[in-house]
Design a protein around this motif. Structure first.
Motif, PDB file in Angstrom:
ATOM      1  N   LEU A  86       0.864  -1.185   0.000  1.00 51.40           N
ATOM      2  CA  LEU A  86       0.000   0.000   0.000  1.00 51.40           C
ATOM      3  C   LEU A  86       0.897   1.230   0.000  1.00 51.40           C
ATOM      4  CD1 LEU A  86      -2.837   1.147   0.154  1.00 51.40           C
ATOM      5  CD2 LEU A  86      -2.607   1.206   2.618  1.00 51.40           C
ATOM      6  N   HIS A 206      -9.093  -1.062  -1.992  1.00 46.90           N
ATOM      7  CA  HIS A 206      -7.966  -1.840  -1.478  1.00 46.90           C
ATOM      8  C   HIS A 206      -8.430  -3.201  -0.968  1.00 46.90           C
ATOM      9  CE1 HIS A 206      -4.618  -2.802   1.364  1.00 46.90           C
ATOM     10  NE2 HIS A 206      -3.954  -2.459   0.292  1.00 46.90           N
ATOM     11  N   GLN A 229      -1.234   0.406  -7.720  1.00 48.13           N
ATOM     12  CA  GLN A 229      -1.723   0.587  -6.363  1.00 48.13           C
ATOM     13  C   GLN A 229      -3.212   0.882  -6.392  1.00 48.13           C
ATOM     14  OE1 GLN A 229      -0.177   0.081  -3.607  1.00 48.13           O
ATOM     15  NE2 GLN A 229       1.822  -0.293  -4.527  1.00 48.13           N
TER      16      GLN A 229
END
Lengths: 665, 110, 205
Positions: A86, A206, A229
């Motif tokens: 992350l 995420h 990402q």
């Protein structure tokens, strides 16, 4: 990304140059020489503009017009490693809208820097002004090229900061300070929504990142994203991710997660772009220097919201409701602001409301966009570009006029056409452009927006947009006639003089761009989704009513304002309370004040202040009191008499001996 | 009577207690006397009791040696030196401030 | 037996006398009386030294302590004109604190002494009764001799005498900085007196 052209590899120079100039001018040059400060700042931005044009050239060399235009990341580095797997990177993302914005922002910024050398000459804050302007240019360019939403948010706040600094540039003026605070607080409030939206997107994106990323990563890697990402636009705008987010729903309201997040993101966009009801800061922001109004509050920063919506267009389109919100807010704001602009007297405020209206137009264009009818995307970005040029031009002309007349009130002007011929010609060009008269730029971009609304079946939106076009023509020609025609009304108008060359050259350049920019075949360059057929010829179904209503507005303005304001005064009197309501901007500011003063201050702010003053400060005071009292008590032990110390000394020895004894025995 | 007395010949505990008592009394004087000379006298008391202690240990631990007595001699000599310097200081102090009441000697406080 | 009985009696008589006089030392309101009581304590100590078989030390005690130190103290009392002065009683708090401290010390020491077990001295070991043994030890150069401390002691006494004279000398006038002497301040002063300090320095050629 293998084998990029050199210009693309060095695209990071575009934001880096103004940043370097910001540091250099702010810390080094400005204290040494004010003249050099202006020159260095202007040269840096001009060099950035040159780089931007080169980048645009190379980008369209790599991906020719009428072909697909992927979003490529040409340069990036890992910036904020939060955790394993992350992190947020900073970099340069290039796609058609980024390239378009790069060109527009750097070009307009460079011209306004040149203009500022003349306009700000002799101001005590000359060096500071250019420092802030460079900071703004850097932040705006960083925002434009952001490859992920984190960098975008950071730059988003940075442009907010530079806007705050520049609105409050004349910090000894209470109105300017109040306006700066108002702008900052309102946009901060909106940015709160943006931040929550980012957090929602980031958190849920995420959560499914590990699952979806392997499928997306190769595709993204082909476009230069080395380490995908969850915050990257490549990930956030991917159909699979959007489908996942759309399927998830929030536990309350029954909204889809994507819709909620996008509406929150749009809240940030609406704040920055001054959409209703967060528009209240923009008219007051005109307290800043006029070049600032031209650059930040007309051409570039306020369209950041439009850019954000365009950047996240796939996400907005995937959640149809969020896009409907965009469209509704856009339509309402464009109409609302145009109506207010008709009644205002302050030249910069008229232009500010015109800006609101035009940005609403762009939002409207994006709002009617859909995968089936992607023309709105092209039209919105096109209008953004042309508007940047002609609205900057309008503001710069207004600055020149204000410089000459020493007043912002249009009724102090008049008859300036002969005194300031170049300014007059440039202003006329910009007015024709914004009113949508062929062959000026506004005609093409506005027609494209109207066509997008019409062809996607939003007839009501089309009608509203047409009405706004008429209103725009009316208030712009009202402004034009009152300012440049008729007799001299104000005390300074008679002695007005043409601006110096350093100021009128940028005007001429912008006027030229405003005149010809419409002929750029924008549809070949900027498009969304699969390549879409954009009409290169003028659609007469749209052009005729649009021109007709513009001419109607022009005629009405001519009738009422070309000679004197008597007819206008009669009309205003006939409208009565309606006119007064519009003139007071529909009392929105008053409503805000009523809410803040009537509710927030007494029931929220004051209890918090009380808590702070008594509980928090009281805690601090208590700590101090304890320390002081302890000191006062301990002070009694310090008699200064050796015998007292001797008593303690003996007691201490005995105590230690006892301890030793107890330990050893 | 004589047997009783002879049987209760003072051992080391009695001797040491005597010296400790003298020391404690001297300590009390040092801590309570208001006059600097009085403090000095009390210090002499304590030094004397310490010397006595040395001699007692000499007598009861190593009767054949005389190191304790020598140390006591040193103590007496040091006490003499101390009294000389102390008295000189008091005389100077008295000239300077007009008093040697230690309760007024609290300039360390300021 | 007779000897032991006499020793017992003398110990308690002298010990009680010493303690009583010591109490008088710390409690007397007239310093002169305190000095006198101190003299009696020292005399009693000399007697106790005799009981311990330290005749030489007893002589020293009388000569140096009683004959020298006490007289010095009496002089000091006179010089500070405190002879006829009634000293105020210390404050009750101070008295209490002193009493607590000294009694705690006594209790603690008593506790230690009661548990103290000394090795029994070798039978027949007699203390070296004559002063010559002490004198030899004092002047012995060997590893068990005390010649170095003894010489250092003489230096200490010399230093104390000189220091005492220097300190007790008449203090210099108030407007002059404090000096070790007072008669010829210019010679030993670190800081020059005002009259000399204010003179402008002459430029050196």
């Amino acid at each position: 990304m293998p084998d990029l052209p050199l210009a693309l590899q060095f695209a990071w120079l575009i934001p880096a140059l103004p940043f370097a100039a910001f540091i250099a001018v702010g810390l080094g040059v400005s204290p040494l020489s004010k003249r050099a400060a202006g020159l260095v700042a202007t040269l840096a931005v001009a060099a950035a503009a040159l780089c931007a044009w080169l980048v645009a050239w190379e980008y369209y060399g790599l991906y020719p017009p009428d072909a697909a235009h992927p979003a490529i990341v040409v340069w990036s580095f890992e910036w904020l490693p939060y955790d394993a797997g992350l992190s947020a990177s900073a970099g340069v993302l290039l796609d058609p809208i980024a390239v378009l914005l790069l060109v527009v922002v750097t070009t307009v910024s460079a011209l306004i820097h040149v203009y500022s050398i003349g306009y700000m000459g002799g101001d005590p804050g000359y060096g500071r002004f250019f420092t802030y302007m460079n900071l703004f240019t850097f932040s705006m360019l960083g925002l434009v090229v952001a490859p992920n939403i984190i960098q975008m948010y950071v730059c988003w706040e940075l442009v907010g900061l530079s806007s705050f600094l520049l609105i409050g540039f004349y910090y000894s003026k209470p109105e300017a300070v109040a306006a700066a605070k108002k702008a900052f607080i309102v946009t901060r409030f909106a940015d709160l929504g943006f931040l929550i939206g980012i957090l929602l997107l980031g958190f849920h994106g995420h959560a499914s990142f590990a699952e979806l990323a392997p499928a997306i990563a190769p595709e993204a890697a082909a476009q230069g994203v080395a380490n995908l990402q969850a915050f990257d636009f490549h990930y956030l705008t991917h159909p699979e991710v959007l489908a996942r987010l759309q399927a998830a729903s929030v536990p309350f309201l029954g909204l889809s997660l994507l819709t909620l997040a996008m509406v929150l993101v749009f809240m940030g966009a609406a704040g920055k772009s001054a959409m209703f009801p967060l528009h209240i800061w923009l008219p007051d922001a005109m307290e800043g220097p006029t070049p600032v109004s031209a650059l930040i509050h007309a051409a570039t920063m306020v369209v950041a919201g439009v850019y954000l919506v365009a950047r996240l267009m796939p996400a907005f389109a995937a959640s149809g409701d969020a896009l409907a919100v965009v469209m509704g807010v856009g339509v309402f704001t464009s109409l609302f602001a145009a109506v207010i602009a008709v009644t205002q007297d302050d030249i910069k405020r008229i232009l500010a409301f015109s800006t609101l209206s035009q940005i609403g137009y762009m939002m409207l264009a994006l709002g009617v966009c859909s995968p089936a009818h992607p023309l709105g995307y092209t039209a919105g970005m096109f209008h953004l570009a042309t508007h940047a040029f002609f609205k900057a031009l309008l503001f710069l002309c207004a600055g020149a006029v204000i410089h000459a007349v020493h007043s912002n009130n249009i009724w102090d002007m008049g008859g300036l056409a002969r005194k300031m011929p170049i300014t007059h010609a440039a202003f006329l060009a910009a007015t024709l452009a914004i009113a949508g008269v062929w062959p000026f730029a506004g005609f093409f971009s506005k027609d494209e927006i109207l066509l997008a609304a019409f062809s996607s079946g939003h007839t009501a939106v089309f009608a509203a947009a047409l009405l706004v076009a008429g209103l725009t023509a009316f208030y712009m020609f009202r402004l034009y006639f009152v300012t440049f025609w008729g007799g001299h009304r104000g005390p300074h108008a008679a002695h007005a003089r043409e601006a110096p060359a350093v100021m009128w050259v940028p005007l001429a350049a912008l006027a030229a761009v405003s005149a010809v920019a419409g002929f750029v075949p924008i549809g070949s360059f900027v498009s969304w989704g699969e390549a879409h057929e954009v009409p290169h010829c003028i659609d007469l179904r749209i052009a005729i009513p649009a021109t007709a209503i513009a001419l109607l507005g022009f005629a009405l303005a001519w009738r009422l304002y070309a000679r004197d304001g008597a007819g206008a005064a009669r009309a205003a009197a006939a409208l009565g309370i309606l006119y007064r309501t519009i003139k007071r901007k529909f009392y929105v500011d008053e409503a805000y004040l009523a809410v803040t003063k009537g509710f927030i201050f007494p029931y929220i702010a004051r209890p918090i202040a009380w808590f702070d003053r008594h509980a928090v400060d009281g805690g601090v005071d208590l700590a101090g009191w304890i320390t002081r009292t302890t000191g006062r008590l301990c002070r009694r032990l310090q008699t200064g008499q050796v015998q007292t110390y001797g008593v303690w000394f003996v007691g201490g020895i005995l105590f230690v001996l006892l301890l030793l004894w107890a330990a050893l025995a | 009577m004589l047997e009783f007395l002879a049987a209760h010949k003072p051992g080391h505990v009695e001797w040491l207690l005597l010296s400790a008592t003298l020391f404690a009394i001297g300590l009390y004087g040092v801590l309570t006397r208001r006059n600097a000379v009085g403090i000095l006298i009390s210090v002499e008391l304590m030094l004397n009791s310490a010397a006595l202690n040395f001699v007692v240990f000499n007598r009861f631990v190593a009767p054949a040696a005389c190191d304790g007595q020598i140390t006591a001699i040193f103590v007496i000599a040091v006490a003499a030196a101390e009294v000389v310097v102390g008295m000189a200081i008091f005389v100077a102090l008295f000239r300077h401030r007009g008093t040697i009441d230690v309760n007024r000697m609290n300039t360390m406080k300021d | 037996m007779m000897h032991d009985a006499a020793l017992t009696v003398l110990f308690y008589v002298l010990g009680a006398g010493a303690i009583l006089c010591a109490l008088a030392v710390v409690n007397a309101r007239r310093l002169l009386r305190a000095a006198l009581a101190l003299m009696f304590v020292l005399l009693a100590s000399a007697g106790l030294y005799l009981l311990l078989g330290a005749e030489f030390l007893a002589g020293i005690q009388v000569l140096v302590y009683v004959g020298g130190i006490v007289i010095l103290i009496v002089f000091a009392v006179m010089l500070t004109s405190a002879a006829d002065l009634l000293e105020d009683h210390p404050s009750p708090g101070r008295m209490l604190a002193g009493a607590v401290a000294s009694i705690s010390f006594l209790v603690f020491a008593g506790g230690v002494f009661a548990r103290l077990e000394l090795a029994a001295p070798a039978p027949g070991a007699r203390p070296p009764a004559d002063a010559s043994a002490i004198g030899r030890r004092l002047l012995d150069f060997g590893s068990e001799g005390y010649v170095l401390p003894f010489e250092l002691l003489s230096l200490l006494l010399l230093a104390a005498v000189i220091g005492g004279i220097a300190v007790a000398r008449k203090t210099p006038p108030r407007d002059q900085p404090f000096t070790s002497g007072g008669d010829a301040p210019g010679e030993v002063d670190i800081v020059l007196p005002r009259s000399q300090r204010d003179e402008p320095e002459e430029p050196r050629a």
